[in-house]
Design a protein around this motif. Structure first.
Motif, PDB file in Angstrom:
ATOM      1  N   LYS A 137       0.515  -1.094  -0.059  1.00  0.00           N
ATOM      2  CA  LYS A 137       0.394  -0.270   0.032  1.00  0.00           C
ATOM      3  C   LYS A 137       1.112   1.434  -0.173  1.00  0.00           C
ATOM      4  N   SER A 165       1.991   7.576  -6.605  1.00  0.00           N
ATOM      5  CA  SER A 165       0.831   7.874  -7.048  1.00  0.00           C
ATOM      6  C   SER A 165       1.225   9.072  -7.364  1.00  0.00           C
ATOM      7  N   ARG A 166       2.982  10.158  -6.749  1.00  0.00           N
ATOM      8  CA  ARG A 166       2.888  11.140  -7.074  1.00  0.00           C
ATOM      9  C   ARG A 166       4.574  10.850  -7.533  1.00  0.00           C
ATOM     10  N   TRP A 167       4.654   9.917  -7.827  1.00  0.00           N
ATOM     11  CA  TRP A 167       6.242   9.314  -8.462  1.00  0.00           C
ATOM     12  C   TRP A 167       6.897  11.228  -9.023  1.00  0.00           C
ATOM     13  N   THR A 185       4.887  -2.785 -11.392  1.00  0.00           N
ATOM     14  CA  THR A 185       4.794  -1.961 -12.906  1.00  0.00           C
ATOM     15  C   THR A 185       5.636  -1.554 -13.225  1.00  0.00           C
ATOM     16  N   LYS A 211       2.363   1.859  -3.143  1.00  0.00           N
ATOM     17  CA  LYS A 211       1.145   2.349  -4.000  1.00  0.00           C
ATOM     18  C   LYS A 211       1.277   4.087  -4.295  1.00  0.00           C
ATOM     19  N   SER A 212       1.277   4.036  -2.420  1.00  0.00           N
ATOM     20  CA  SER A 212       0.699   5.702  -2.563  1.00  0.00           C
ATOM     21  C   SER A 212       2.611   6.651  -2.973  1.00  0.00           C
TER      22      SER A 212
END
Ligand SMILES: Nc1ncnc2c1ncn2[C@@H]1O[C@H](COP(=O)(O)OP(=O)(O)O)[C@@H](O)[C@H]1O
Ligand SMILES: Nc1ccn([C@H]2C[C@H](O)[C@@H](COP(=O)(O)OP(=O)(O)O)O2)c(=O)n1
Length: 418
Positions: A3, A10-12, A156, A6-7
Protein backbone atom coordinates in the motif's frame (compact mmCIF):
# COMPACT_ATOMS: atom_id res chain seq x y z
CA UNK A 1 1.76 -4.17 -4.36
CA UNK A 2 2.49 -2.75 -0.85
CA UNK A 3 0.00 0.00 0.00
CA UNK A 4 2.74 2.42 0.95
CA UNK A 5 4.62 1.80 -2.28
CA UNK A 6 1.42 2.39 -4.23
CA UNK A 7 0.87 5.73 -2.50
CA UNK A 8 4.48 6.67 -3.27
CA UNK A 9 4.01 5.82 -6.94
CA UNK A 10 0.89 7.94 -7.15
CA UNK A 11 3.01 11.12 -7.03
CA UNK A 12 6.16 9.64 -8.48
CA UNK A 13 6.73 12.18 -11.25
CA UNK A 14 6.44 15.05 -8.72
CA UNK A 15 9.31 13.63 -6.70
CA UNK A 16 12.87 14.98 -6.71
CA UNK A 17 15.78 12.56 -6.37
CA UNK A 18 19.05 13.25 -4.61
CA UNK A 19 22.19 11.24 -5.11
CA UNK A 20 25.18 12.12 -2.92
CA UNK A 21 28.35 11.97 -4.97
CA UNK A 22 31.40 12.73 -2.71
CA UNK A 23 28.91 14.43 -0.32
CA UNK A 24 27.95 16.73 -3.20
CA UNK A 25 24.23 16.59 -3.99
CA UNK A 26 23.02 15.82 -7.51
CA UNK A 27 19.28 16.58 -7.89
CA UNK A 28 17.12 15.18 -10.69
CA UNK A 29 13.50 14.44 -11.58
CA UNK A 30 11.69 11.93 -13.77
CA UNK A 31 9.72 13.21 -16.70
CA UNK A 32 7.19 11.29 -18.78
CA UNK A 33 8.92 10.18 -21.97
CA UNK A 34 7.56 11.56 -25.23
CA UNK A 35 8.38 9.74 -28.46
CA UNK A 36 11.33 11.19 -30.30
CA UNK A 37 12.28 13.57 -27.47
CA UNK A 38 15.97 13.48 -26.54
CA UNK A 39 16.79 13.33 -22.83
CA UNK A 40 19.56 15.53 -21.36
CA UNK A 41 22.56 13.69 -19.92
CA UNK A 42 22.26 13.94 -16.11
CA UNK A 43 24.84 11.49 -14.79
CA UNK A 44 27.71 12.48 -17.02
CA UNK A 45 29.03 10.02 -19.58
CA UNK A 46 27.28 6.66 -19.49
CA UNK A 47 28.21 3.91 -21.93
CA UNK A 48 25.42 2.00 -23.68
CA UNK A 49 26.26 -1.02 -21.53
CA UNK A 50 26.09 0.83 -18.20
CA UNK A 51 23.17 0.24 -15.87
CA UNK A 52 22.10 2.16 -12.74
CA UNK A 53 19.51 1.30 -10.13
CA UNK A 54 17.75 3.32 -7.52
CA UNK A 55 16.76 1.17 -4.55
CA UNK A 56 14.44 3.03 -2.17
CA UNK A 57 13.08 1.63 1.10
CA UNK A 58 9.38 2.37 1.18
CA UNK A 59 8.00 0.53 4.18
CA UNK A 60 5.02 2.16 5.87
CA UNK A 61 6.42 1.06 9.26
CA UNK A 62 9.13 3.62 10.09
CA UNK A 63 10.77 1.44 12.76
CA UNK A 64 11.16 -1.43 10.29
CA UNK A 65 12.34 0.98 7.57
CA UNK A 66 14.88 2.53 9.99
CA UNK A 67 16.23 -0.91 10.95
CA UNK A 68 16.23 -2.17 7.37
CA UNK A 69 18.08 0.78 5.82
CA UNK A 70 21.56 0.05 7.34
CA UNK A 71 21.00 -3.70 6.88
CA UNK A 72 20.25 -3.09 3.19
CA UNK A 73 23.52 -1.16 2.84
CA UNK A 74 25.48 -3.99 4.44
CA UNK A 75 23.78 -6.63 2.23
CA UNK A 76 24.38 -4.63 -0.94
CA UNK A 77 27.99 -3.87 -0.02
CA UNK A 78 28.54 -7.59 0.66
CA UNK A 79 26.64 -9.18 -2.23
CA UNK A 80 27.00 -6.77 -5.13
CA UNK A 81 29.36 -7.88 -7.90
CA UNK A 82 32.79 -6.26 -7.99
CA UNK A 83 32.97 -2.94 -9.80
CA UNK A 84 29.52 -1.88 -8.64
CA UNK A 85 29.39 1.64 -7.20
CA UNK A 86 27.02 2.21 -4.18
CA UNK A 87 26.06 5.66 -2.88
CA UNK A 88 23.32 7.03 -0.61
CA UNK A 89 20.16 8.28 -2.27
CA UNK A 90 16.99 10.05 -1.23
CA UNK A 91 13.69 11.04 -2.78
CA UNK A 92 11.24 13.71 -1.64
CA UNK A 93 8.32 15.91 -2.59
CA UNK A 94 9.52 19.54 -2.36
CA UNK A 95 8.23 21.25 0.81
CA UNK A 96 6.19 18.19 1.85
CA UNK A 97 7.13 17.10 5.38
CA UNK A 98 7.84 13.42 6.00
CA UNK A 99 7.98 12.81 2.25
CA UNK A 100 11.71 11.98 2.38
CA UNK A 101 12.52 8.31 1.75
CA UNK A 102 16.04 6.90 1.77
CA UNK A 103 17.81 4.37 -0.37
CA UNK A 104 20.89 3.69 -2.44
CA UNK A 105 22.02 4.38 -5.99
CA UNK A 106 23.90 1.56 -7.75
CA UNK A 107 26.00 1.94 -10.87
CA UNK A 108 27.39 -1.06 -12.73
CA UNK A 109 28.04 -2.60 -16.11
CA UNK A 110 25.39 -4.50 -18.08
CA UNK A 111 26.94 -7.93 -17.46
CA UNK A 112 26.23 -7.50 -13.71
CA UNK A 113 22.61 -6.50 -14.21
CA UNK A 114 21.18 -10.05 -14.01
CA UNK A 115 23.08 -10.64 -10.75
CA UNK A 116 21.97 -7.28 -9.33
CA UNK A 117 18.33 -7.73 -10.31
CA UNK A 118 18.25 -11.19 -8.73
CA UNK A 119 19.76 -9.76 -5.54
CA UNK A 120 17.28 -6.86 -5.44
CA UNK A 121 14.33 -9.15 -6.11
CA UNK A 122 15.35 -11.37 -3.17
CA UNK A 123 15.77 -8.32 -0.93
CA UNK A 124 12.45 -6.92 -2.15
CA UNK A 125 10.66 -9.99 -0.79
CA UNK A 126 11.65 -8.85 2.72
CA UNK A 127 10.73 -5.16 2.47
CA UNK A 128 8.81 -3.30 -0.21
CA UNK A 129 11.64 -1.73 -2.18
CA UNK A 130 11.02 0.70 -4.94
CA UNK A 131 13.59 -0.44 -7.48
CA UNK A 132 14.09 1.49 -10.66
CA UNK A 133 16.51 0.41 -13.34
CA UNK A 134 18.12 3.02 -15.50
CA UNK A 135 19.86 2.62 -18.83
CA UNK A 136 21.47 4.99 -21.27
CA UNK A 137 19.02 4.99 -24.18
CA UNK A 138 20.42 5.05 -27.70
CA UNK A 139 22.35 8.11 -28.74
CA UNK A 140 23.71 8.85 -25.29
CA UNK A 141 20.34 10.03 -23.91
CA UNK A 142 19.32 8.63 -20.53
CA UNK A 143 16.10 6.83 -19.79
CA UNK A 144 14.63 5.56 -16.58
CA UNK A 145 12.51 2.42 -16.71
CA UNK A 146 10.75 1.96 -13.42
CA UNK A 147 9.93 -1.43 -12.04
CA UNK A 148 8.64 -2.03 -8.55
CA UNK A 149 9.58 -5.15 -6.61
CA UNK A 150 7.30 -6.05 -3.74
CA UNK A 151 6.53 -9.28 -1.89
CA UNK A 152 3.65 -9.98 -4.22
CA UNK A 153 6.11 -9.91 -7.10
CA UNK A 154 3.75 -7.40 -8.61
CA UNK A 155 5.64 -5.21 -11.05
CA UNK A 156 4.76 -1.99 -12.69
CA UNK A 157 6.84 -0.78 -15.57
CA UNK A 158 6.85 2.79 -16.79
CA UNK A 159 9.26 4.78 -18.89
CA UNK A 160 10.67 8.14 -17.84
CA UNK A 161 13.38 10.57 -18.86
CA UNK A 162 15.81 11.68 -16.17
CA UNK A 163 16.12 15.49 -16.16
CA UNK A 164 18.11 17.82 -13.88
CA UNK A 165 16.27 19.49 -11.00
CA UNK A 166 17.09 22.71 -9.16
CA UNK A 167 18.62 22.46 -5.69
CA UNK A 168 15.85 23.13 -3.10
CA UNK A 169 16.17 26.11 -0.71
CA UNK A 170 17.06 23.82 2.19
CA UNK A 171 18.47 20.31 2.27
CA UNK A 172 15.58 17.84 1.96
CA UNK A 173 16.68 15.94 5.07
CA UNK A 174 15.00 18.77 7.06
CA UNK A 175 11.68 17.52 5.69
CA UNK A 176 11.83 14.38 7.78
CA UNK A 177 13.90 15.48 10.81
CA UNK A 178 11.00 16.39 13.06
CA UNK A 179 10.19 13.47 15.37
CA UNK A 180 12.34 11.16 13.29
CA UNK A 181 15.83 12.53 14.02
CA UNK A 182 14.93 15.15 16.63
CA UNK A 183 12.08 14.56 19.07
CA UNK A 184 10.01 17.51 20.26
CA UNK A 185 7.90 15.74 22.84
CA UNK A 186 8.19 13.01 25.43
CA UNK A 187 5.25 11.18 23.84
CA UNK A 188 6.90 11.10 20.38
CA UNK A 189 10.14 9.64 21.74
CA UNK A 190 8.35 7.19 24.04
CA UNK A 191 6.14 6.07 21.13
CA UNK A 192 9.24 4.97 19.19
CA UNK A 193 10.39 2.87 22.16
CA UNK A 194 6.95 1.35 22.60
CA UNK A 195 7.02 0.25 18.95
CA UNK A 196 10.58 -1.09 19.26
CA UNK A 197 9.70 -3.64 21.90
CA UNK A 198 9.17 -6.43 19.40
CA UNK A 199 12.62 -6.13 17.85
CA UNK A 200 14.68 -4.68 20.74
CA UNK A 201 13.68 -6.27 24.08
CA UNK A 202 15.87 -3.80 26.01
CA UNK A 203 13.49 -1.01 24.94
CA UNK A 204 11.12 -2.26 27.65
CA UNK A 205 13.82 -1.73 30.32
CA UNK A 206 14.28 1.87 29.20
CA UNK A 207 10.52 2.45 29.25
CA UNK A 208 10.42 1.26 32.86
CA UNK A 209 12.89 4.02 33.79
CA UNK A 210 10.68 6.78 32.42
CA UNK A 211 8.61 9.16 34.53
CA UNK A 212 4.83 8.85 34.17
CA UNK A 213 4.72 12.21 32.46
CA UNK A 214 7.39 14.67 31.33
CA UNK A 215 5.94 17.64 33.17
CA UNK A 216 8.16 18.68 36.05
CA UNK A 217 5.96 19.69 38.94
CA UNK A 218 7.59 23.02 39.80
CA UNK A 219 10.30 25.31 38.41
CA UNK A 220 13.54 24.77 40.39
CA UNK A 221 14.27 27.37 43.08
CA UNK A 222 17.97 27.40 42.20
CA UNK A 223 19.76 28.07 38.88
CA UNK A 224 20.30 25.17 36.46
CA UNK A 225 23.48 25.50 34.39
CA UNK A 226 24.16 23.18 31.43
CA UNK A 227 27.68 22.68 30.06
CA UNK A 228 27.78 21.68 26.40
CA UNK A 229 30.46 21.01 23.81
CA UNK A 230 32.13 18.39 21.65
CA UNK A 231 33.90 15.50 23.27
CA UNK A 232 37.20 16.42 25.03
CA UNK A 233 36.40 20.14 25.22
CA UNK A 234 36.64 19.79 29.01
CA UNK A 235 32.97 19.34 30.11
CA UNK A 236 33.66 16.64 32.71
CA UNK A 237 36.59 18.54 34.20
CA UNK A 238 34.67 21.81 34.35
CA UNK A 239 31.37 20.41 35.65
CA UNK A 240 33.13 18.60 38.49
CA UNK A 241 35.00 21.79 39.44
CA UNK A 242 31.78 23.82 39.27
CA UNK A 243 30.05 21.31 41.54
CA UNK A 244 32.81 21.75 44.12
CA UNK A 245 33.08 25.56 43.77
CA UNK A 246 29.32 26.19 43.92
CA UNK A 247 28.31 23.35 46.24
CA UNK A 248 26.02 22.33 43.42
CA UNK A 249 24.47 19.00 42.43
CA UNK A 250 26.05 17.48 39.30
CA UNK A 251 23.83 15.61 36.84
CA UNK A 252 24.45 14.17 33.39
CA UNK A 253 22.36 13.33 30.35
CA UNK A 254 21.91 10.57 29.50
CA UNK A 255 21.44 9.79 33.20
CA UNK A 256 23.39 7.07 35.01
CA UNK A 257 20.27 4.80 35.14
CA UNK A 258 20.39 4.43 31.33
CA UNK A 259 24.10 3.58 31.12
CA UNK A 260 23.51 -0.22 30.89
CA UNK A 261 21.80 0.32 27.50
CA UNK A 262 23.64 3.30 26.01
CA UNK A 263 26.20 1.30 24.02
CA UNK A 264 23.41 -0.90 22.61
CA UNK A 265 21.25 2.00 21.46
CA UNK A 266 24.28 3.82 20.08
CA UNK A 267 24.38 1.02 17.48
CA UNK A 268 20.76 1.56 16.48
CA UNK A 269 19.64 3.71 13.50
CA UNK A 270 19.06 7.45 14.16
CA UNK A 271 15.29 7.12 14.70
CA UNK A 272 15.84 4.81 17.69
CA UNK A 273 19.17 6.17 18.91
CA UNK A 274 17.98 9.78 19.06
CA UNK A 275 14.74 8.75 20.79
CA UNK A 276 16.95 7.11 23.44
CA UNK A 277 18.83 10.35 24.12
CA UNK A 278 15.61 12.38 24.04
CA UNK A 279 14.11 10.13 26.73
CA UNK A 280 17.35 10.44 28.72
CA UNK A 281 16.82 14.21 28.81
CA UNK A 282 13.33 13.78 30.28
CA UNK A 283 14.64 11.53 33.06
CA UNK A 284 17.44 14.04 33.79
CA UNK A 285 14.85 16.85 33.78
CA UNK A 286 12.99 15.12 36.62
CA UNK A 287 16.25 14.80 38.58
CA UNK A 288 17.06 18.48 37.92
CA UNK A 289 13.61 19.49 39.23
CA UNK A 290 14.20 17.55 42.45
CA UNK A 291 17.78 18.68 43.06
CA UNK A 292 17.02 22.23 41.94
CA UNK A 293 14.67 22.68 44.89
CA UNK A 294 17.62 22.33 47.27
CA UNK A 295 20.72 23.55 45.49
CA UNK A 296 22.12 24.92 42.18
CA UNK A 297 22.39 22.21 39.53
CA UNK A 298 25.20 21.65 36.98
CA UNK A 299 24.32 19.41 34.01
CA UNK A 300 26.86 17.75 31.67
CA UNK A 301 25.12 17.75 28.26
CA UNK A 302 21.38 18.12 27.78
CA UNK A 303 19.01 19.10 24.94
CA UNK A 304 21.59 21.06 22.88
CA UNK A 305 23.72 17.92 22.43
CA UNK A 306 20.70 15.80 21.54
CA UNK A 307 19.43 18.21 18.91
CA UNK A 308 22.79 19.38 17.51
CA UNK A 309 24.22 15.91 16.89
CA UNK A 310 20.93 14.63 15.46
CA UNK A 311 20.56 17.57 13.06
CA UNK A 312 24.22 17.41 11.99
CA UNK A 313 23.97 13.65 11.42
CA UNK A 314 20.74 13.87 9.41
CA UNK A 315 22.22 16.56 7.17
CA UNK A 316 25.27 16.00 4.98
CA UNK A 317 27.79 18.20 3.24
CA UNK A 318 28.64 21.81 4.18
CA UNK A 319 27.18 23.89 7.03
CA UNK A 320 25.03 25.68 4.42
CA UNK A 321 23.01 22.44 4.14
CA UNK A 322 21.80 22.78 7.73
CA UNK A 323 18.17 23.88 8.14
CA UNK A 324 18.12 27.69 8.10
CA UNK A 325 18.46 29.69 11.35
CA UNK A 326 15.07 30.15 12.96
CA UNK A 327 13.77 26.85 11.56
CA UNK A 328 11.38 24.99 13.86
CA UNK A 329 13.96 22.20 13.84
CA UNK A 330 15.98 24.27 16.37
CA UNK A 331 13.09 24.84 18.78
CA UNK A 332 13.14 23.64 22.41
CA UNK A 333 10.53 20.94 23.23
CA UNK A 334 7.60 22.62 24.97
CA UNK A 335 7.40 19.78 27.55
CA UNK A 336 11.11 19.80 28.48
CA UNK A 337 12.48 21.78 31.41
CA UNK A 338 14.55 24.79 30.30
CA UNK A 339 17.83 25.47 32.17
CA UNK A 340 18.71 28.97 33.40
CA UNK A 341 21.94 29.13 31.44
CA UNK A 342 23.85 27.08 28.84
CA UNK A 343 27.61 27.34 28.31
CA UNK A 344 29.10 25.99 25.08
CA UNK A 345 32.78 25.10 25.34
CA UNK A 346 34.68 25.65 22.11
CA UNK A 347 38.18 24.48 21.26
CA UNK A 348 40.27 24.38 18.10
CA UNK A 349 40.40 20.99 16.42
CA UNK A 350 44.11 20.33 17.06
CA UNK A 351 43.92 21.04 20.82
CA UNK A 352 40.79 18.92 21.09
CA UNK A 353 42.54 16.01 19.35
CA UNK A 354 45.47 16.38 21.73
CA UNK A 355 43.20 16.27 24.77
CA UNK A 356 41.33 13.29 23.37
CA UNK A 357 44.62 11.44 22.97
CA UNK A 358 45.80 12.43 26.47
CA UNK A 359 42.53 11.25 27.97
CA UNK A 360 43.35 7.83 26.62
CA UNK A 361 39.76 6.57 26.35
CA UNK A 362 39.16 4.86 23.04
CA UNK A 363 37.24 6.94 20.55
CA UNK A 364 33.58 6.23 19.89
CA UNK A 365 32.59 5.70 16.22
CA UNK A 366 31.08 9.13 16.30
CA UNK A 367 34.24 10.64 17.73
CA UNK A 368 36.14 9.07 14.87
CA UNK A 369 33.65 10.62 12.48
CA UNK A 370 34.12 14.02 14.16
CA UNK A 371 37.84 13.56 13.66
CA UNK A 372 37.71 12.31 10.10
CA UNK A 373 34.93 14.48 8.85
CA UNK A 374 35.52 18.17 9.38
CA UNK A 375 32.22 18.96 7.67
CA UNK A 376 30.34 16.91 10.28
CA UNK A 377 32.16 18.64 13.14
CA UNK A 378 31.40 22.08 11.68
CA UNK A 379 27.72 21.13 11.31
CA UNK A 380 27.53 20.00 14.96
CA UNK A 381 29.20 23.20 16.20
CA UNK A 382 26.90 25.41 14.09
CA UNK A 383 23.78 23.46 15.03
CA UNK A 384 24.64 24.01 18.72
CA UNK A 385 24.61 27.76 18.13
CA UNK A 386 21.26 27.72 16.30
CA UNK A 387 19.29 25.94 19.03
CA UNK A 388 16.65 28.32 20.37
CA UNK A 389 15.55 28.34 24.02
CA UNK A 390 17.67 29.39 27.02
CA UNK A 391 20.63 31.74 26.42
CA UNK A 392 23.66 29.82 25.16
CA UNK A 393 27.02 31.50 25.84
CA UNK A 394 30.21 30.36 24.12
CA UNK A 395 33.31 29.91 26.28
CA UNK A 396 36.84 29.46 24.90
CA UNK A 397 37.99 26.21 26.51
CA UNK A 398 41.63 26.47 25.37
CA UNK A 399 43.10 28.17 28.50
CA UNK A 400 44.10 26.06 31.52
CA UNK A 401 41.37 24.20 33.41
CA UNK A 402 41.60 26.70 36.22
CA UNK A 403 41.29 29.73 33.94
CA UNK A 404 38.26 28.20 32.21
CA UNK A 405 36.73 27.58 35.64
CA UNK A 406 37.31 31.19 36.76
CA UNK A 407 35.89 32.55 33.49
CA UNK A 408 32.85 30.28 33.80
CA UNK A 409 32.23 31.22 37.44
CA UNK A 410 32.27 34.91 36.47
CA UNK A 411 29.66 34.28 33.76
CA UNK A 412 27.47 32.17 36.04
CA UNK A 413 27.60 34.60 38.93
CA UNK A 414 26.73 37.55 36.72
CA UNK A 415 23.97 35.75 34.81
CA UNK A 416 22.49 33.54 37.50
CA UNK A 417 22.97 35.80 40.54
CA UNK A 418 24.87 33.08 42.40
N1 LIG B 1 41.24 23.50 30.19
C1 LIG B 1 41.95 22.36 29.94
N2 LIG B 1 43.22 22.45 29.50
C2 LIG B 1 43.92 21.33 29.22
N3 LIG B 1 43.43 20.06 29.34
C3 LIG B 1 42.16 19.94 29.76
C4 LIG B 1 41.35 21.06 30.08
N4 LIG B 1 40.11 20.60 30.48
C5 LIG B 1 40.17 19.24 30.39
N5 LIG B 1 41.40 18.85 29.98
C6 LIG B 1 41.84 17.47 29.73
O1 LIG B 1 41.32 17.12 28.46
C7 LIG B 1 40.79 15.78 28.46
C8 LIG B 1 39.29 15.82 28.16
O2 LIG B 1 38.64 16.51 29.21
P1 LIG B 1 37.14 16.08 29.66
O3 LIG B 1 36.81 16.96 30.84
O4 LIG B 1 37.06 14.61 29.82
O5 LIG B 1 36.32 16.52 28.37
P2 LIG B 1 34.81 16.09 27.96
O6 LIG B 1 34.08 15.74 29.20
O7 LIG B 1 34.29 17.32 27.28
O8 LIG B 1 34.94 14.95 27.03
C9 LIG B 1 41.08 15.23 29.84
O9 LIG B 1 42.30 14.48 29.77
C10 LIG B 1 41.26 16.48 30.71
O10 LIG B 1 42.15 16.22 31.78
N1 LIG C 1 22.03 14.71 26.16
C1 LIG C 1 22.73 14.07 25.23
C2 LIG C 1 24.07 13.59 25.48
C3 LIG C 1 24.76 12.93 24.47
N2 LIG C 1 24.13 12.75 23.27
C4 LIG C 1 24.79 12.06 22.18
C5 LIG C 1 25.36 13.05 21.19
C6 LIG C 1 26.49 12.29 20.60
O1 LIG C 1 25.97 11.43 19.60
C7 LIG C 1 27.01 11.46 21.76
C8 LIG C 1 28.14 12.16 22.50
O2 LIG C 1 28.46 11.30 23.53
P1 LIG C 1 30.01 11.04 23.83
O3 LIG C 1 30.10 9.77 24.58
O4 LIG C 1 30.81 11.22 22.61
O5 LIG C 1 30.32 12.28 24.72
P2 LIG C 1 30.43 12.28 26.26
O6 LIG C 1 31.54 11.33 26.59
O7 LIG C 1 29.08 11.81 26.75
O8 LIG C 1 30.72 13.71 26.55
O9 LIG C 1 25.91 11.32 22.67
C9 LIG C 1 22.83 13.21 23.03
O10 LIG C 1 22.30 13.02 21.93
N3 LIG C 1 22.16 13.86 24.03
Amino acid sequence: MAKHAKSLLSRWSSRVFLVEVDEKPLYFRLQERHRGERAPRVFGRLREEDRCYSVLVCSGDRIKAAKFYPELRDKLARDLPPGCDLTRMGSFLPRVRDSFIRGYFLKSSAESSAHIERLLRDLGRREPLLVCSYAAAGGGGQRWTQRLWSPSEDETVSDYFVVPSDEPESHPSALSMINNDVFYSFEEARDVFRKCGGIIPEAASVLEMLPGSPEVCRKPNFPVIVIEGLDATGKTTLTESLRDSLGAALLRSPPECLSPWRALFDQEPPLIRRAFYALGNYITAQQIAQEGMKTPVIVDRFWHSTAAYAIATATSGPVSNLPQRGSEVYSWPSDLLQPSFVLLLTLDAEERKRRLKDRGLEKTDEEQQLDRNQLFRLRVEEAYRRISGPPCVTVDASPSADKVLQQTLLLIRSNCHL
